[in-house]
Every structure is written in C-alpha cells, then in structure tokens.
Design a protein around this motif. Structure first.
Motif, PDB file in Angstrom:
ATOM      1  N   MET A  43       0.817  -1.216   0.000  1.00 54.24           N
ATOM      2  CA  MET A  43       0.000   0.000   0.000  1.00 54.24           C
ATOM      3  C   MET A  43       0.851   1.266   0.000  1.00 54.24           C
ATOM      4  O   MET A  43       0.379   2.336  -0.377  1.00 54.24           O
ATOM      5  CB  MET A  43      -0.956  -0.007   1.197  1.00 54.24           C
ATOM      6  N   LEU A  44       2.120   1.149   0.412  1.00 52.88           N
ATOM      7  CA  LEU A  44       3.011   2.308   0.352  1.00 52.88           C
ATOM      8  C   LEU A  44       3.259   2.746  -1.082  1.00 52.88           C
ATOM      9  O   LEU A  44       3.691   3.881  -1.324  1.00 52.88           O
ATOM     10  CB  LEU A  44       4.357   1.975   1.013  1.00 52.88           C
ATOM     11  N   THR A  45       3.020   1.853  -2.042  1.00 51.45           N
ATOM     12  CA  THR A  45       3.296   2.166  -3.439  1.00 51.45           C
ATOM     13  C   THR A  45       2.238   3.043  -4.077  1.00 51.45           C
ATOM     14  O   THR A  45       2.422   3.534  -5.185  1.00 51.45           O
ATOM     15  CB  THR A  45       3.404   0.874  -4.270  1.00 51.45           C
ATOM     16  N   GLY A  46       1.140   3.249  -3.424  1.00 51.39           N
ATOM     17  CA  GLY A  46       0.061   4.039  -4.029  1.00 51.39           C
ATOM     18  C   GLY A  46      -0.780   3.171  -4.933  1.00 51.39           C
ATOM     19  O   GLY A  46      -1.983   3.030  -4.756  1.00 51.39           O
TER      20      GLY A  46
ATOM     21  N   TRP B  93       7.496  14.285   3.550  1.00 53.57           N
ATOM     22  CA  TRP B  93       6.684  13.147   3.104  1.00 53.57           C
ATOM     23  C   TRP B  93       7.586  11.962   2.738  1.00 53.57           C
ATOM     24  O   TRP B  93       7.280  10.817   3.081  1.00 53.57           O
ATOM     25  CB  TRP B  93       5.822  13.562   1.912  1.00 53.57           C
ATOM     26  N   ALA B  94       8.702  12.217   2.062  1.00 56.43           N
ATOM     27  CA  ALA B  94       9.638  11.144   1.702  1.00 56.43           C
ATOM     28  C   ALA B  94      10.167  10.466   2.959  1.00 56.43           C
ATOM     29  O   ALA B  94      10.294   9.236   3.014  1.00 56.43           O
ATOM     30  CB  ALA B  94      10.790  11.701   0.863  1.00 56.43           C
TER      31      ALA B  94
ATOM     32  N   LEU C 180      13.437   0.605  -4.563  1.00 57.42           N
ATOM     33  CA  LEU C 180      12.022   0.874  -4.310  1.00 57.42           C
ATOM     34  C   LEU C 180      11.684   2.317  -4.636  1.00 57.42           C
ATOM     35  O   LEU C 180      10.633   2.611  -5.223  1.00 57.42           O
ATOM     36  CB  LEU C 180      11.690   0.577  -2.841  1.00 57.42           C
ATOM     37  N   GLY C 181      12.584   3.248  -4.290  1.00 57.82           N
ATOM     38  CA  GLY C 181      12.361   4.664  -4.585  1.00 57.82           C
ATOM     39  C   GLY C 181      12.194   4.921  -6.064  1.00 57.82           C
ATOM     40  O   GLY C 181      11.375   5.756  -6.477  1.00 57.82           O
ATOM     41  N   GLU C 182      12.969   4.212  -6.899  1.00 57.76           N
ATOM     42  CA  GLU C 182      12.843   4.356  -8.345  1.00 57.76           C
ATOM     43  C   GLU C 182      11.470   3.901  -8.814  1.00 57.76           C
ATOM     44  O   GLU C 182      10.832   4.544  -9.651  1.00 57.76           O
ATOM     45  CB  GLU C 182      13.934   3.547  -9.053  1.00 57.76           C
TER      46      GLU C 182
ATOM     47  N   GLY D 268      12.851   8.870  -7.274  1.00 59.23           N
ATOM     48  CA  GLY D 268      14.153   9.171  -7.852  1.00 59.23           C
ATOM     49  C   GLY D 268      15.220   9.275  -6.777  1.00 59.23           C
ATOM     50  O   GLY D 268      15.351   8.395  -5.925  1.00 59.23           O
ATOM     51  N   ILE D 269      15.970  10.384  -6.779  1.00 63.04           N
ATOM     52  CA  ILE D 269      17.066  10.551  -5.814  1.00 63.04           C
ATOM     53  C   ILE D 269      16.595  11.102  -4.471  1.00 63.04           C
ATOM     54  O   ILE D 269      17.396  11.294  -3.552  1.00 63.04           O
ATOM     55  CB  ILE D 269      18.161  11.475  -6.380  1.00 63.04           C
ATOM     56  N   ARG D 270      15.298  11.348  -4.335  1.00 63.40           N
ATOM     57  CA  ARG D 270      14.811  11.983  -3.103  1.00 63.40           C
ATOM     58  C   ARG D 270      14.962  11.083  -1.877  1.00 63.40           C
ATOM     59  O   ARG D 270      15.150  11.569  -0.757  1.00 63.40           O
ATOM     60  CB  ARG D 270      13.356  12.419  -3.276  1.00 63.40           C
TER      61      ARG D 270
END
Length: 395
Positions: free
Chosen positions: A137-140, A271-272, A296-298, A303-305
């Motif tokens: 669910m974290l993926t939206g 938020w990140a 996972l961020g990609e 991205g780089i956040r």
C-alpha cells in the motif's frame, strides 16, 4: 481571505530552504555491531531453505556452484559451507551417488521450530499478511514487481516460498498480475493488493500521535520525529536550525499520494521521510540494504529523493557500511545494539546466529589425528570447490 491562505499554503508546499551545508556521517559503533553480528546470516538461511525444499532434504555438492549468485555469496558455495559445519554437513546417499549436503540435526530442529511456531502459526501468518499489505500500500498503486518484493522478502519476514505457502491462502488480500515494468517497459509479474484496506493505511507515527492525543488520527498534524545521535555528534548550526523548522511542517501520511508537492520542497522531503520511516518500521529487523531502498524509490517515483532524505536526516536513519554493503537502520528502533521491540522471528534468527558461532569449535575438532571420517568429508567439499568431485563415503 480564504484564497490568500490557499495561495500561501501552495507557496509553502513548493518552498525549499535546506541550507548549503554538509551533513556529516559519523560512525555509530552500536548500530554497526547490530548489522555486523548478522554477517552471513541471510546467506546461511537462503542455503538452508534451498536444501530443505528439495525432496530428500539434501543437495548434491556438485550443484552448489549454481547457487553462488542466487544467494549472494562472496566466495564459492563449497568454501562457504566449510565455514559453518555446525549448520551444514555432508553424506553419501549410496556408493553410486555423489556427496550431498544436508542440515545438521541442530539446524534441522531449528528450521522445524521456525516453521511450526512462526510461518505456520495463524497469528503470525495474519501479522505477516498485514505487514505485506502495508508494504504494498506504500506504493500508491498497491502493486510491485515480484523481483522488487523479493528484495525485501527476508526483511519483511516472509517465508522463502511465500508465493505458494502464503499468497495463495489469502486471495482476499493479494493477487499476482502482469504489469508493465516501470523502469524497463517490459511485461513482468507483480504482487498486488486485491483491495485497499483503510484500516491498515495508518502509519506508526500517526498511531503514536493518536495514542498520545487520545483521539482519531487527524490530517495535517505537526508530528515530529525522534532524533538520536551518537555520543558527541553535533549538527552544523545552520542544519540544526533548518531541521527544527522542518520538524514543524505538517505530517503527510505515507499512504497518501503527495506527488503534487514540489519535488525538492521541504514539505516533499518530510513526506519522503514519512515513507522511509514507515517502510523501515514495517520490516521485522527495522533495517535493510540501501540498494533495496533506492530500488524501491525508483519504482515509486521518488528518484534521488530517498537518498537525499537519508543523507539529510542522520538523526532518524543511520547508514552502516558493514558486511560488504550499506545498510539503512531506523535509529529509534534500537537501544545500543538491541531491537527495542523484537519480533519472534528475530529471536529465532539470533538462535541461528548462535548455532553459526559454534562452527569455530566444530572446525577445531575436524582436523585431528584419528578423525579421518571428518577429514574425508571436508576434503570432499574442498575438492568440489577446486572443481573435482570425489564421492568420499561419510555414511
């Protein structure tokens, strides 16, 4: 007046005030030890699972070379087995068969206990399902390619065969679908939640706030993160002032979609951090390899956040450089080297570590005059490592 307030709110959402100052990394010996003590644990358990998954609960010694990339070994599989004679042993099914590897009675007993008390226990299975659901669910979108989920399998505490032993038993929670890979554009299999469950879309930070406040979770609360630094660590004064202002920004749930925020605004970074904090809290070990987080961020579109958030907030996240990789640790989850809330599976893993630690004493007994049987078994493994397979009898 309302229109002016709305414009101000939007301006703050796009604002970036992070100072141009270096946030230094300082070694945390306690958290480094928490990572170091699990050296080779993941590899040992991966080999263990592959061995017990085969029908005879053993594997030909000659097949081990194929497993090296699959279980991320830095040495040959045969050499790795030699390091842990308290976990792995050899036997010859018959004179015509090659030497096989199986678990020692102690390791097999631990495996059976792990299966019965954790992976087959209804309460633990339900808790595992909830962890995996929250993770997706974290993926939206509520789905991730299976190869990305596999990266987190160990840290999520999933059984090695979770697709067949767990997912299939919960069709109301999960489904395996085909999607287009976000990065490659190729079709790939993905694990998805069957339906979004609002009862699980509450972060650990929100849950704590609700307990303190005594009411239901509210949106837009200014929830602050706990900051823990090694003894003697001091943030640059300008960074410290920025962090104090950043802490007072509204908290946005990691289960919300906040990609409308300015990509590199202070609010977007909070938020990140919320997503990273919730991710690490979900994991049974409260840590994972940095490469897993960045991958996972990609896929989530950060991205780089994610990397910037990890660097900017050393009081929340610690990056350890032990055991030939980089590991992200959730600071607040540990007191010195110990997990504050230890999951039963982590207790079981520490028992495997204890068994692994006994291997040194076993090896000291292997090469002594008159112990030819044990010497033959180890020469058989060494021969496999060198490319020659000798079927020494060790029945």
């Amino acid at each position: 007046m309302a229109a002016a307030t709305t414009k101000l709110g939007r301006a703050l959402q796009q604002r970036r005030t992070f100072v141009n100052a270096r946030v230094k990394w300082v070694c945390d010996h306690h958290l480094d030890e928490a990572v170091q003590r699990e050296k080779n644990l993941k590899q040992v358990l991966s080999l263990k699972d592959r061995i017990v998954s085969s029908p005879p609960k053993s594997l030909p010694l000659s097949s081990l070379s194929l497993l090296k990339p699959l279980v991320n070994l830095h040495i040959t599989a045969a050499a790795f087995l030699l390091k842990y004679p308290s976990v792995f042993t050899t036997h010859q099914p018959s004179p015509s068969h090659p030497l096989h590897v199986r678990l020692t009675p102690q390791a097999l007993s631990l495996h059976k206990e792990e299966e019965e008390t954790i992976h087959l226990s209804p309460p633990h299975r339900n808790a595992t399902v909830q962890r995996l659901t929250k993770f997706l669910m974290l993926t939206g979108a509520g789905s991730l390619p299976l190869n990305v989920v596999d990266r987190f399998r160990f840290d999520l505490g999933l059984p090695h065969d979770y697709i067949t032993s767990l997912i299939g038993d919960y069709p109301d929670f999960f489904e395996v679908t085909e999607i287009k890979d976000r990065l490659t554009g190729e079709p790939t299999l993905a694990l998805a939640v069957s339906s979004r469950r609002s009862s699980l879309a509450v972060s650990e930070m929100e849950r704590r706030e609700a307990i303190v406040d005594g009411s239901r979770v509210k949106k837009g609360l200014r929830i602050r993160y706990s900051m823990n630094f090694p003894k003697g660590y001091e943030l640059d004064k300008r960074v410290k002032e920025w962090v104090e202002q950043w802490q007072n920004l509204p908290y946005i749930s990691p289960y919300e979609n906040a990609f409308h925020l300015g990509s590199f605004s202070d609010q977007a970074e909070k938020w990140a951090v919320a997503v990273l904090h919730e991710l690490l809290h979900i994991l049974v070990s409260k840590k994972t390899e940095t490469d897993n987080v960045l991958c996972l961020g990609e896929y989530l579109g950060f991205g780089i956040r994610f990397k910037q958030a990890l660097v900017h907030h050393p009081g929340i996240f610690y990056m350890s450089h032990k055991i030939r990789t980089q590991t992200v640790v959730l600071r607040e989850a540990y007191h010195k080297v110990f997990l504050i809330e230890r999951h039963p599976l982590m207790g079981m893993r520490h028992r495997y570590l204890y068994l692994m630690s006994k291997s040194g004493r076993v090896k000291n007994r292997d090469y002594v005059p008159g112990n030819e049987r044990s010497n033959q078994k180890n020469r058989g493994i060494k021969a496999c490592e060198d490319g020659e397979i000798y079927a020494h009898s060790s029945r």
